[in-house]
Write a protein that holds these residues in place. Structure first.
Motif, PDB file in Angstrom:
ATOM      1  N   ALA A  67      17.524 105.759  30.534  1.00 59.16           N
ATOM      2  CA  ALA A  67      17.682 107.208  30.600  1.00 59.16           C
ATOM      3  C   ALA A  67      17.281 107.858  29.282  1.00 59.16           C
ATOM      4  CB  ALA A  67      19.120 107.559  30.950  1.00 59.16           C
ATOM      5  N   THR A  68      17.702 107.260  28.183  1.00 62.20           N
ATOM      6  CA  THR A  68      17.361 107.792  26.862  1.00 62.20           C
ATOM      7  C   THR A  68      15.858 107.783  26.631  1.00 62.20           C
ATOM      8  OG1 THR A  68      19.486 107.080  25.928  1.00 62.20           O
ATOM      9  CG2 THR A  68      17.683 107.466  24.382  1.00 62.20           C
ATOM     10  N   ALA A  69      15.211 106.718  27.063  1.00 63.00           N
ATOM     11  CA  ALA A  69      13.759 106.626  26.899  1.00 63.00           C
ATOM     12  C   ALA A  69      13.043 107.697  27.723  1.00 63.00           C
ATOM     13  CB  ALA A  69      13.281 105.239  27.300  1.00 63.00           C
ATOM     14  N   ALA A  70      13.540 107.941  28.935  1.00 67.66           N
ATOM     15  CA  ALA A  70      12.906 108.934  29.806  1.00 67.66           C
ATOM     16  C   ALA A  70      13.069 110.334  29.236  1.00 67.66           C
ATOM     17  CB  ALA A  70      13.487 108.855  31.210  1.00 67.66           C
ATOM     18  N   PHE A  71      14.310 110.708  28.913  1.00 67.27           N
ATOM     19  CA  PHE A  71      14.582 112.068  28.476  1.00 67.27           C
ATOM     20  C   PHE A  71      14.286 112.284  27.001  1.00 67.27           C
ATOM     21  CE2 PHE A  71      17.566 111.819  32.194  1.00 67.27           C
ATOM     22  CZ  PHE A  71      16.796 112.630  33.003  1.00 67.27           C
ATOM     23  N   GLY A  72      14.118 111.198  26.256  1.00 65.66           N
ATOM     24  CA  GLY A  72      13.760 111.338  24.853  1.00 65.66           C
ATOM     25  C   GLY A  72      12.416 112.010  24.672  1.00 65.66           C
ATOM     26  N   ALA A  83       9.042 119.719  32.968  1.00 60.10           N
ATOM     27  CA  ALA A  83      10.120 120.238  33.815  1.00 60.10           C
ATOM     28  C   ALA A  83       9.768 120.137  35.288  1.00 60.10           C
ATOM     29  CB  ALA A  83      10.415 121.691  33.433  1.00 60.10           C
ATOM     30  N   SER A  84       8.529 120.479  35.621  1.00 63.71           N
ATOM     31  CA  SER A  84       8.103 120.412  37.018  1.00 63.71           C
ATOM     32  C   SER A  84       8.132 118.983  37.542  1.00 63.71           C
ATOM     33  CB  SER A  84       6.693 120.995  37.153  1.00 63.71           C
ATOM     34  OG  SER A  84       6.260 120.953  38.502  1.00 63.71           O
ATOM     35  N   ALA A  85       7.680 118.039  36.715  1.00 63.86           N
ATOM     36  CA  ALA A  85       7.676 116.634  37.140  1.00 63.86           C
ATOM     37  C   ALA A  85       9.102 116.142  37.362  1.00 63.86           C
ATOM     38  CB  ALA A  85       6.976 115.773  36.088  1.00 63.86           C
ATOM     39  N   TYR A  86      10.030 116.571  36.507  1.00 67.38           N
ATOM     40  CA  TYR A  86      11.421 116.143  36.691  1.00 67.38           C
ATOM     41  C   TYR A  86      11.994 116.692  37.994  1.00 67.38           C
ATOM     42  CZ  TYR A  86      16.367 115.722  36.620  1.00 67.38           C
ATOM     43  OH  TYR A  86      17.644 115.428  37.017  1.00 67.38           O
ATOM     44  N   LEU A 142      13.141 104.263  34.796  1.00 69.79           N
ATOM     45  CA  LEU A 142      11.836 103.769  34.342  1.00 69.79           C
ATOM     46  C   LEU A 142      10.707 104.476  35.086  1.00 69.79           C
ATOM     47  CD1 LEU A 142      12.604  99.941  34.073  1.00 69.79           C
ATOM     48  CD2 LEU A 142      12.358 101.575  32.195  1.00 69.79           C
ATOM     49  N   ARG A 143      10.874 104.656  36.395  1.00 68.46           N
ATOM     50  CA  ARG A 143       9.871 105.377  37.182  1.00 68.46           C
ATOM     51  C   ARG A 143       9.787 106.836  36.753  1.00 68.46           C
ATOM     52  NH1 ARG A 143      12.166 104.113  42.868  1.00 68.46           N
ATOM     53  NH2 ARG A 143      11.071 106.051  43.379  1.00 68.46           N
ATOM     54  N   LEU A 144      10.952 107.451  36.559  1.00 67.12           N
ATOM     55  CA  LEU A 144      10.971 108.847  36.135  1.00 67.12           C
ATOM     56  C   LEU A 144      10.285 109.002  34.784  1.00 67.12           C
ATOM     57  CD1 LEU A 144      11.904 111.793  36.234  1.00 67.12           C
ATOM     58  CD2 LEU A 144      14.110 111.044  35.318  1.00 67.12           C
ATOM     59  N   GLY A 145      10.602 108.112  33.849  1.00 70.79           N
ATOM     60  CA  GLY A 145       9.975 108.186  32.532  1.00 70.79           C
ATOM     61  C   GLY A 145       8.464 108.110  32.604  1.00 70.79           C
ATOM     62  N   ALA A 146       7.966 107.231  33.477  1.00 68.82           N
ATOM     63  CA  ALA A 146       6.519 107.094  33.632  1.00 68.82           C
ATOM     64  C   ALA A 146       5.905 108.363  34.215  1.00 68.82           C
ATOM     65  CB  ALA A 146       6.205 105.893  34.527  1.00 68.82           C
ATOM     66  N   LYS A 147       6.592 108.990  35.171  1.00 66.33           N
ATOM     67  CA  LYS A 147       6.075 110.213  35.787  1.00 66.33           C
ATOM     68  C   LYS A 147       6.081 111.372  34.793  1.00 66.33           C
ATOM     69  CE  LYS A 147       7.040 109.251  40.656  1.00 66.33           C
ATOM     70  NZ  LYS A 147       5.617 109.374  41.053  1.00 66.33           N
ATOM     71  N   LEU A 148       7.142 111.462  33.995  1.00 69.37           N
ATOM     72  CA  LEU A 148       7.202 112.517  32.991  1.00 69.37           C
ATOM     73  C   LEU A 148       6.099 112.348  31.955  1.00 69.37           C
ATOM     74  CD1 LEU A 148      11.071 112.643  32.393  1.00 69.37           C
ATOM     75  CD2 LEU A 148       9.698 114.199  33.781  1.00 69.37           C
ATOM     76  N   ARG A 149       5.895 111.119  31.533  1.00 68.18           N
ATOM     77  CA  ARG A 149       4.858 110.833  30.535  1.00 68.18           C
ATOM     78  C   ARG A 149       3.469 111.164  31.085  1.00 68.18           C
ATOM     79  NH1 ARG A 149       6.245 106.170  30.036  1.00 68.18           N
ATOM     80  NH2 ARG A 149       7.880 106.598  28.489  1.00 68.18           N
ATOM     81  N   ALA A 150       3.232 110.779  32.330  1.00 73.58           N
ATOM     82  CA  ALA A 150       1.929 111.034  32.945  1.00 73.58           C
ATOM     83  C   ALA A 150       1.685 112.533  33.090  1.00 73.58           C
ATOM     84  CB  ALA A 150       1.849 110.353  34.306  1.00 73.58           C
ATOM     85  N   ALA A 151       2.725 113.280  33.465  1.00 72.25           N
ATOM     86  CA  ALA A 151       2.566 114.723  33.643  1.00 72.25           C
ATOM     87  C   ALA A 151       2.214 115.406  32.329  1.00 72.25           C
ATOM     88  CB  ALA A 151       3.857 115.314  34.219  1.00 72.25           C
ATOM     89  N   LEU A 170      18.621 108.836  44.971  1.00 69.52           N
ATOM     90  CA  LEU A 170      18.407 107.997  43.793  1.00 69.52           C
ATOM     91  C   LEU A 170      18.747 108.766  42.521  1.00 69.52           C
ATOM     92  CD1 LEU A 170      17.390 105.400  42.460  1.00 69.52           C
ATOM     93  CD2 LEU A 170      15.062 106.344  42.589  1.00 69.52           C
ATOM     94  N   ALA A 171      18.333 110.025  42.441  1.00 66.56           N
ATOM     95  CA  ALA A 171      18.628 110.831  41.256  1.00 66.56           C
ATOM     96  C   ALA A 171      20.132 110.987  41.068  1.00 66.56           C
ATOM     97  CB  ALA A 171      17.962 112.203  41.373  1.00 66.56           C
TER      98      ALA A 171
END
Length: 205
Positions: A131-136, A98-101, A71-80, A111-112
């Motif tokens: 995971a699907t929501a983040a990488f989708g 890619a950089s944010a990931y 959930l945190r990763l998804g938010a960071k990817l979206r923000a980037a 954690l990753a």
């Protein structure tokens, strides 16, 4: 000497959040195999029984921690990606993604690792969905590029998986010490540039 652990409170503010925070700290220092509900209860000052109000066992806690990570990763990817004002600038948006990931995966290496090992575990439905929501999001970017004729192919998820595998490899090599941290930006830039070069439609003859 009396057992003071029996005198610790059963409730402790937002216990679930505090347990997840403590679990992540423990994960970073000692690894997943050494994590225990009893130790976490002691660390945050509650009774040994208190954590079981939120997590039936250690596996449930680890799954919740992995889900929270996605959930945190998804938010960071979206923000980037959202920081890029030009919504049609696919190369810059993919670079940002890619950089944010890679930054998340290297700044939160333990954690990753837990996230990646948990998402395909049978029964870990909530982790898989997070995971699907983040990488989708990467599939969405590629689908947009295909719709504009910037990328070829008809399987945005499969094409996105190629880029994800590349940046996952970069993060893994950085975390293992095979690559110097200072090369992160250079490698991400090369990976995305090469990906786009291979995924673009051929020039008309």
């Amino acid at each position: 000497m009396p057992d003071t652990t029996q005198q610790r409170p059963y409730h402790h503010g937002n216990l679930r959040t505090e347990l997840l925070d403590a679990a992540e700290r423990s994960l970073r220092v000692r690894g997943a195999e050494q994590l225990s509900l009893r130790d976490l209860a002691r660390d945050i000052g509650v009774s040994h029984a208190a954590p079981r109000r939120h997590f039936a066992d250690r596996r449930a806690l680890l799954d919740a921690l992995a889900e929270s990570g996605f959930l945190r990763l998804g938010a960071k990817l979206r923000a980037a990606v959202d920081e890029i004002e030009d919504e049609d600038d696919l190369p810059t948006r993919l670079h940002a993604f890619a950089s944010a990931y890679v930054r998340f995966a290297t700044e939160n290496a333990a954690l990753a690792g837990l996230m990646n090992s948990s998402k395909h575990r049978p029964g870990a439905t909530a982790v898989a969905e997070a995971a699907t929501a983040a990488f989708g999001q990467i599939s969405d970017l590629i689908e947009e590029g295909q719709a504009r004729g910037e990328l070829q192919g008809s399987d945005p998820e499969g094409i996105g998986l190629v880029l994800y595998a590349t940046v996952l490899g970069i993060a893994s090599m950085l975390n293992s010490g095979m690559i110097e941290p200072g090369r992160l930006d250079e490698l991400v830039d090369t990976a995305v540039t090469q990906f786009l070069r291979g995924a673009r439609p051929p020039e008309p003859r």
